[in-house]
Design a protein around this motif. Sequence first.
Motif, PDB file in Angstrom:
ATOM      1  N   UNK A 121       0.892  -1.160   0.000  1.00 56.36           N
ATOM      2  CA  UNK A 121       0.000   0.000   0.000  1.00 56.36           C
ATOM      3  C   UNK A 121       0.924   1.201   0.000  1.00 56.36           C
ATOM      4  N   UNK A 122       1.316   1.652  -1.172  1.00 56.49           N
ATOM      5  CA  UNK A 122       2.214   2.810  -1.237  1.00 56.49           C
ATOM      6  C   UNK A 122       1.544   4.006  -0.593  1.00 56.49           C
ATOM      7  N   UNK A 123       2.286   4.719   0.234  1.00 61.47           N
ATOM      8  CA  UNK A 123       1.718   5.899   0.889  1.00 61.47           C
ATOM      9  C   UNK A 123       1.084   5.560   2.226  1.00 61.47           C
ATOM     10  N   UNK A 124       0.947   4.264   2.521  1.00 64.52           N
ATOM     11  CA  UNK A 124       0.403   3.901   3.835  1.00 64.52           C
ATOM     12  C   UNK A 124       1.519   3.342   4.721  1.00 64.52           C
ATOM     13  N   UNK A 125       1.841   2.052   4.549  1.00 66.69           N
ATOM     14  CA  UNK A 125       2.932   1.528   5.399  1.00 66.69           C
ATOM     15  C   UNK A 125       4.311   1.916   4.857  1.00 66.69           C
ATOM     16  N   UNK A 126       4.382   2.276   3.578  1.00 72.79           N
ATOM     17  CA  UNK A 126       5.683   2.643   3.000  1.00 72.79           C
ATOM     18  C   UNK A 126       5.483   3.768   1.983  1.00 72.79           C
ATOM     19  N   UNK A 127       6.354   4.785   2.053  1.00 76.87           N
ATOM     20  CA  UNK A 127       6.247   5.887   1.086  1.00 76.87           C
ATOM     21  C   UNK A 127       6.806   5.412  -0.252  1.00 76.87           C
ATOM     22  N   UNK A 128       6.253   5.941  -1.347  1.00 78.22           N
ATOM     23  CA  UNK A 128       6.667   5.480  -2.679  1.00 78.22           C
ATOM     24  C   UNK A 128       8.167   5.679  -2.904  1.00 78.22           C
ATOM     25  N   UNK A 129       8.715   6.821  -2.467  1.00 73.33           N
ATOM     26  CA  UNK A 129      10.151   7.047  -2.734  1.00 73.33           C
ATOM     27  C   UNK A 129      11.037   6.103  -1.918  1.00 73.33           C
ATOM     28  N   UNK A 130      10.556   5.651  -0.771  1.00 75.96           N
ATOM     29  CA  UNK A 130      11.327   4.679   0.017  1.00 75.96           C
ATOM     30  C   UNK A 130      11.269   3.308  -0.671  1.00 75.96           C
ATOM     31  N   UNK A 131      10.090   2.948  -1.150  1.00 76.96           N
ATOM     32  CA  UNK A 131       9.924   1.652  -1.834  1.00 76.96           C
ATOM     33  C   UNK A 131      10.819   1.579  -3.070  1.00 76.96           C
ATOM     34  N   UNK A 132      11.008   2.700  -3.732  1.00 81.06           N
ATOM     35  CA  UNK A 132      11.796   2.721  -4.971  1.00 81.06           C
ATOM     36  C   UNK A 132      13.258   3.105  -4.741  1.00 81.06           C
ATOM     37  N   UNK A 133      13.660   3.273  -3.487  1.00 82.86           N
ATOM     38  CA  UNK A 133      15.029   3.749  -3.220  1.00 82.86           C
ATOM     39  C   UNK A 133      16.041   2.611  -3.376  1.00 82.86           C
ATOM     40  N   UNK A 134      17.319   2.990  -3.410  1.00 83.96           N
ATOM     41  CA  UNK A 134      18.388   1.998  -3.564  1.00 83.96           C
ATOM     42  C   UNK A 134      18.499   1.088  -2.334  1.00 83.96           C
ATOM     43  N   UNK A 135      17.954   1.523  -1.208  1.00 83.68           N
ATOM     44  CA  UNK A 135      18.000   0.712   0.021  1.00 83.68           C
ATOM     45  C   UNK A 135      16.936  -0.384   0.001  1.00 83.68           C
ATOM     46  N   UNK A 136      15.981  -0.254  -0.906  1.00 84.51           N
ATOM     47  CA  UNK A 136      14.871  -1.205  -0.935  1.00 84.51           C
ATOM     48  C   UNK A 136      15.260  -2.468  -1.708  1.00 84.51           C
ATOM     49  N   UNK A 137      14.870  -3.641  -1.170  1.00 83.50           N
ATOM     50  CA  UNK A 137      15.178  -4.911  -1.860  1.00 83.50           C
ATOM     51  C   UNK A 137      13.911  -5.531  -2.446  1.00 83.50           C
ATOM     52  N   UNK A 138      12.863  -4.731  -2.588  1.00 81.61           N
ATOM     53  CA  UNK A 138      11.549  -5.295  -2.905  1.00 81.61           C
ATOM     54  C   UNK A 138      11.520  -6.050  -4.245  1.00 81.61           C
ATOM     55  N   UNK A 139      12.170  -5.491  -5.261  1.00 79.65           N
ATOM     56  CA  UNK A 139      12.172  -6.172  -6.565  1.00 79.65           C
ATOM     57  C   UNK A 139      13.097  -7.407  -6.509  1.00 79.65           C
ATOM     58  N   UNK A 140      14.210  -7.249  -5.797  1.00 82.69           N
ATOM     59  CA  UNK A 140      15.133  -8.382  -5.604  1.00 82.69           C
ATOM     60  C   UNK A 140      14.423  -9.551  -4.918  1.00 82.69           C
ATOM     61  N   UNK A 141      13.571  -9.223  -3.947  1.00 77.15           N
ATOM     62  CA  UNK A 141      12.836 -10.277  -3.232  1.00 77.15           C
ATOM     63  C   UNK A 141      12.003 -11.107  -4.218  1.00 77.15           C
ATOM     64  N   UNK A 142      11.406 -10.440  -5.186  1.00 72.02           N
ATOM     65  CA  UNK A 142      10.579 -11.166  -6.160  1.00 72.02           C
ATOM     66  C   UNK A 142      11.454 -12.117  -6.986  1.00 72.02           C
ATOM     67  N   UNK A 143      12.587 -11.616  -7.463  1.00 69.75           N
ATOM     68  CA  UNK A 143      13.486 -12.468  -8.261  1.00 69.75           C
ATOM     69  C   UNK A 143      13.999 -13.628  -7.410  1.00 69.75           C
ATOM     70  N   UNK A 144      14.345 -13.329  -6.167  1.00 68.14           N
ATOM     71  CA  UNK A 144      14.851 -14.384  -5.276  1.00 68.14           C
ATOM     72  C   UNK A 144      13.766 -15.409  -4.953  1.00 68.14           C
TER      73      UNK A 144
END
Length: 305
Positions: A264-287
């Motif tokens: 839920x972008x903007x609720x539990x996580x801000x969009x810029x944080x989700x897309x930042x270099x510190x985020x592993x969210x896309x990596x998690x999907x590949x893994x």
Amino acid sequence: MNRHLISAADLSRDDALLILDTADELARVSDRSIKKLPTLRGRTVVNLFFEDSTRTRISFEAAAKRLSADVINFSAKGSSVSKGESLKDTALTLQAMGADAVVIRHGASGAPHRLASWVDGSIVNAGDGTHEHPTQALLDAFTMRRRLSTLEGRRVTIVGDVLHSRVARSNVLLLRTLGAEVTLVAPPTLLPVTVESWPCEVSYDLDSVLPKSDVVMMLRVQTERMNAAFFPSAREYSRRYGLDRDRLAKMPEEAIVMHPGPMNRGMEIAADVADSARSTIVEQVANGVTIRMAVLYLLLGGETL
Ligand code: ASP
């Protein structure tokens, strides 16, 4: 290793490390232009999804196909389940088709456990109600290990709707087995009553925990499972428990941000944080694909890796 993977608690430390190490080897296959291995040729994997899923269903399918298994996708919508067929009758149908592994997602906690008593193949829990999601915990541990080299002594903070989260429970169990220290941060209304018996710390104050975290895992607020008001408003929730840029700045420089999705972008996580270099969210999907390949490979006793 056990024949089934129903709970993260089924995994000993050696089992979990074997899955992570096997996934490391299999990751090399995912990097090749031809991503297929003959390992599970002639084996049948059934994906049995009674609840919605994007990442998990697709990645189990990709994993089984990369190992050359035959894959049957079954979703409750459009099947005889919508005519009222029971889980047991569905299971007997799968049994008659000779499924070697059944990957099940179900809205009822405990459904994979029941299924295991009706079919001969290996059962893999792909999420049961608010209970567990062991392959998510494995892919999260795999992602953490790749980024932080080891899990031993790492401080993992899991934030948000713990009450409805099968991801949180499986992560707490597995991370503990792998030697990490877990802290759950949530409003008291979104913590299960049994949390005191979980092998982790609990805090209500996100800002004080962030500077001491190597990993911050945000959980989705699961409104579809809520039958009452658990917090005053979405805005109030974000203000106290959402991860925005200011909070990200409080984390140590090397610390990573995770989320199992969907966000839920903007609720539990801000969009810029989700897309930042510190985020592993896309990596998690590949893994996720790699980890599920490792799980299917080990459960089905594949040969020639
Ligand atoms: N995708 C995860 C699950 O199925 C997390 C979530 O839905 O929030 O549990």
